[in-house]
Structures are given as structure tokens and as C-alpha cells.
Design an enzyme around this catalytic site. Sequence first.
Site, PDB file in Angstrom:
ATOM      1  N   ALA A  65      88.302 131.551   9.669  1.00  0.00           N
ATOM      2  CA  ALA A  65      87.750 130.570   8.141  1.00  0.00           C
ATOM      3  C   ALA A  65      87.370 131.579   7.048  1.00  0.00           C
ATOM      4  CB  ALA A  65      87.357 129.015   7.992  1.00  0.00           C
ATOM      5  N   GLY A 109      87.594 129.631  13.192  1.00  0.00           N
ATOM      6  CA  GLY A 109      88.728 128.746  12.283  1.00  0.00           C
ATOM      7  C   GLY A 109      90.195 129.499  12.878  1.00  0.00           C
ATOM      8  N   GLU A 112      90.423 128.044  16.939  1.00  0.00           N
ATOM      9  CA  GLU A 112      90.399 127.011  16.612  1.00  0.00           C
ATOM     10  C   GLU A 112      91.862 126.322  16.453  1.00  0.00           C
ATOM     11  OE1 GLU A 112      86.996 126.865  14.161  1.00  0.00           O
ATOM     12  OE2 GLU A 112      86.587 124.805  15.002  1.00  0.00           O
ATOM     13  N   GLU A 132      81.281 132.260  14.804  1.00  0.00           N
ATOM     14  CA  GLU A 132      80.455 131.786  14.090  1.00  0.00           C
ATOM     15  C   GLU A 132      78.591 131.478  14.220  1.00  0.00           C
ATOM     16  OE1 GLU A 132      83.373 130.247  15.396  1.00  0.00           O
ATOM     17  OE2 GLU A 132      84.328 129.340  14.615  1.00  0.00           O
TER      18      GLU A 132
HETATM   19  N1  CAA Z   1      86.959 135.945   6.151  1.00  0.00           N
HETATM   20  C1  CAA Z   1      87.391 136.881   4.884  1.00  0.00           C
HETATM   21  N2  CAA Z   1      87.790 137.716   4.990  1.00  0.00           N
HETATM   22  C2  CAA Z   1      88.134 137.890   6.461  1.00  0.00           C
HETATM   23  C3  CAA Z   1      87.438 138.108   7.622  1.00  0.00           C
HETATM   24  C4  CAA Z   1      87.482 136.404   7.590  1.00  0.00           C
HETATM   25  N3  CAA Z   1      86.798 135.309   8.256  1.00  0.00           N
HETATM   26  N4  CAA Z   1      87.967 138.164   8.434  1.00  0.00           N
HETATM   27  C5  CAA Z   1      87.746 139.325   8.220  1.00  0.00           C
HETATM   28  N5  CAA Z   1      87.684 139.159   6.737  1.00  0.00           N
HETATM   29  C6  CAA Z   1      88.727 140.499   5.554  1.00  0.00           C
HETATM   30  C7  CAA Z   1      87.170 141.372   5.711  1.00  0.00           C
HETATM   31  O1  CAA Z   1      86.476 141.457   4.671  1.00  0.00           O
HETATM   32  C8  CAA Z   1      88.519 143.169   5.271  1.00  0.00           C
HETATM   33  O2  CAA Z   1      88.455 142.846   3.492  1.00  0.00           O
HETATM   34  P1  CAA Z   1      88.331 143.870   2.972  1.00  0.00           P
HETATM   35  O3  CAA Z   1      88.809 144.660   3.524  1.00  0.00           O
HETATM   36  O4  CAA Z   1      88.510 144.163   1.518  1.00  0.00           O
HETATM   37  O5  CAA Z   1      87.277 144.645   3.266  1.00  0.00           O
HETATM   38  C9  CAA Z   1      90.188 142.685   6.050  1.00  0.00           C
HETATM   39  O6  CAA Z   1      89.803 141.661   6.015  1.00  0.00           O
HETATM   40  C10 CAA Z   1      90.226 143.659   7.060  1.00  0.00           C
HETATM   41  O7  CAA Z   1      89.233 143.067   7.901  1.00  0.00           O
HETATM   42  P2  CAA Z   1      87.420 144.070   8.603  1.00  0.00           P
HETATM   43  O8  CAA Z   1      88.069 145.069   7.400  1.00  0.00           O
HETATM   44  O9  CAA Z   1      86.456 143.763   8.805  1.00  0.00           O
HETATM   45  O10 CAA Z   1      88.949 144.847   9.598  1.00  0.00           O
HETATM   46  P3  CAA Z   1      88.756 145.679  11.630  1.00  0.00           P
HETATM   47  O11 CAA Z   1      89.417 145.652  11.830  1.00  0.00           O
HETATM   48  O12 CAA Z   1      87.358 146.299  11.266  1.00  0.00           O
HETATM   49  O13 CAA Z   1      87.389 144.507  11.980  1.00  0.00           O
HETATM   50  C11 CAA Z   1      87.498 142.146  12.622  1.00  0.00           C
HETATM   51  C12 CAA Z   1      88.550 142.800  12.434  1.00  0.00           C
HETATM   52  C13 CAA Z   1      86.578 141.980  14.071  1.00  0.00           C
HETATM   53  C14 CAA Z   1      88.706 140.370  12.844  1.00  0.00           C
HETATM   54  C15 CAA Z   1      86.495 141.464  11.649  1.00  0.00           C
HETATM   55  O14 CAA Z   1      87.135 141.434   9.900  1.00  0.00           O
HETATM   56  C16 CAA Z   1      85.903 139.930  11.581  1.00  0.00           C
HETATM   57  O15 CAA Z   1      84.462 140.297  12.176  1.00  0.00           O
HETATM   58  N6  CAA Z   1      86.413 139.171  10.669  1.00  0.00           N
HETATM   59  C17 CAA Z   1      84.953 137.476  10.781  1.00  0.00           C
HETATM   60  C18 CAA Z   1      85.291 137.284  12.076  1.00  0.00           C
HETATM   61  C19 CAA Z   1      84.406 135.609  11.823  1.00  0.00           C
HETATM   62  O16 CAA Z   1      83.397 135.631  12.246  1.00  0.00           O
HETATM   63  N7  CAA Z   1      85.635 134.377  11.779  1.00  0.00           N
HETATM   64  C20 CAA Z   1      84.712 133.288  12.228  1.00  0.00           C
HETATM   65  C21 CAA Z   1      84.729 133.206  10.362  1.00  0.00           C
HETATM   66  S1  CAA Z   1      83.994 131.306  10.499  1.00  0.00           S
HETATM   67  C22 CAA Z   1      85.130 130.202  10.685  1.00  0.00           C
HETATM   68  O17 CAA Z   1      86.540 130.085  11.274  1.00  0.00           O
HETATM   69  C23 CAA Z   1      83.992 128.891  10.365  1.00  0.00           C
HETATM   70  C24 CAA Z   1      85.250 127.467  11.017  1.00  0.00           C
HETATM   71  O18 CAA Z   1      85.077 126.982  12.206  1.00  0.00           O
HETATM   72  C25 CAA Z   1      85.752 126.762  10.847  1.00  0.00           C
END
Ligand code: CAA
Length: 258
Positions: A65, A109, A112, A132
Amino acid sequence: MNPENLLLEVDGPVALIRLHRPRQLNALNDALMDELAQALQQYDADPAIGCVVLTGSDKAFAAGADISAMATKDHMQAYGEDFITRNWERMRSVRKPVIAAVAGYALGGGCELAMMCDFIIAADDARFGQPEIRIGIIPGAGGTQRLPRAVGKSKAMDMVLTARMMDAAEAERAGLVSRVVPAASLLQEAMEVARTICSFPRQTVMMAKECVHRAFETPLADGLMFERRLFHSLFGTHDQREGMAAFLEKRQPHFENR
Ligand code: CAA
């Protein structure tokens, strides 16, 4: 429909939906999920479509998400706007098969959403996770419920509590994905699987899907009765007569979806 966050294609009876927010690794915000719900509803209602393939990019199916869209949400806002429920849950009412073709990250998400699909075909570079806990929340789109059903309690707890990712090989061993294919041929394989499904009688496919889903919603006796009733009902169809006659006559069946 002219979505901003999806790429839509139709290839014969198969609809292909690509999540398309490349700069955010397909992070799932409300605009994208509204469009996805609408596209799914549209294809589900279209008699020319038999199966949907849902995919992302080479790098990410979806990284979760959208964190930036929810970082400042408060409790009553989340409740008031029916966060996650209003649009995400529409996937559950789709009656035609939806295959998730996952390459790269399927996190939070994203994992999911893949699990909401009927089954998952993974590229060999796919990585699944429910991270998360790292940002102070728990999975909110069914992860704590669907993941244990798919991989068992121990692995689900491990992933939800430690945020560790599962690679494609482990996901296949654990039963989260149905097949693992080389990343370069993911889409081709998923489309082929979808075409195979489309070659079978449409309503029979829908009933088969409904029955398998019932296995997760009911006690065994009720599920068996549900299956038996639908099984009986298929003896009233042209396609049952045709399928069985074709087998006995050693020829290809000609199904008419009736
Ligand atoms: N939401 C918003 N933006 C996101 C995102 C997310 N879930 N995941 C990645 N992005 C964005 C980053 O902020 C980044 O944006 P900028 O270039 O503007 O900084 C861009 O995508 C590229 O991401 P990274 O630079 O972090 O890429 P990476 O290759 O170094 O890492 C990754 C990849 C491991 C997937 C890392 O991006 C990450 O850990 N993302 C978050 C994963 C996460 O926590 N997901 C759960 C979200 S909460 C949820 O989903 C709730 C639910 O159950 C409904």
C-alpha cells in the site's frame, strides 16, 4: 475506461491488467485501487473475456500500500473512508479467474493483492513479504488471514513478525505460488495458462472457482454439499454432454458456454 495507473490489454478472451506506477514500485494508492476495481468489474461483466491476468513490472508486482498516502491518516479517517475495504475488497466478488503473475517485489499490500487472486504464478526472481511491522502496523488487506491459509501458521508468523521476505523457490515449496517460471517468460506463461482456462466452458470454470473458494469459508460437510449441488447442476448443460461425448468419440470438444 482510461486509467492512469494501469495498462490494459485484451488478447482474445484474456484480459491483461498491468499495475503501472513505475516510480513508486506500483505502490497501491486509492486511485490505482479504484481503477483496478473498475477494470475487474468491467472484464467480469464482459462475455468475451474468460480470464484475467494481473501483473506488475519486472522489478515489482507491487511494493505495498502507498505509505506516503497513509502516513498522516488518523483513526477516524481510515474508518470513515472505509480504507482498504471500499475498493480492495471488490476483488473478492470477481467471478472469473484472476491469475497473479508476479515478478520482483510483492510486499505488504502487494503480497495481499496477489493472494486475493485465484492463484499466483511467480517469476524466479519474485520476493514475497509482509513487512508492515517495520513501519509500525500490521497487514491490513488480509495478510494475517490468507498467508497462514497458504503457507501454514509457522511461516506466516515468521514473515509477519520478522518482516523477512520469501523467495520464489520457498514460496513454491510452501504452497503460496502454483508455479515458478523464468522471469523472462513470466507473462508468456501466465497468458498461456489463462488461454487454457478460457478453452473450457465458461460457467463450469466459474463454478469450479466458486467451489474452491468455498473450501476456505465453510465446514467440510457444507463445502462438500455445495460442490455436489453445483456438480449435479452441470448435468443440465450442453457442455457436459459435449465434453463427455467428445471424449468417448476421441475428438476435440466444441464448447458453447451453455
Ligand atoms: N509506498 C510508497 N512508496 C513506495 C513504496 C510504498 N509501499 N515502496 C516503494 N516506494 C517508493 C520509494 O519511496 C521510492 O520513491 P523515491 O524514488 O521517490 O524515493 C521508490 O518507490 C523506489 O523505492 P526504493 O528506492 O526504496 O527502492 P529499493 O529498490 O531500494 O527498495 C523495496 C525496494 C525493498 C521494495 C523498498 O522500496 C521498500 O521496502 N518498500 C516498502 C515496502 C513496504 O513496507 N510495504 C508495506 C507497505 S504497508 C501495507 O502494504 C499495508 C497493508 O497491508 C495494506
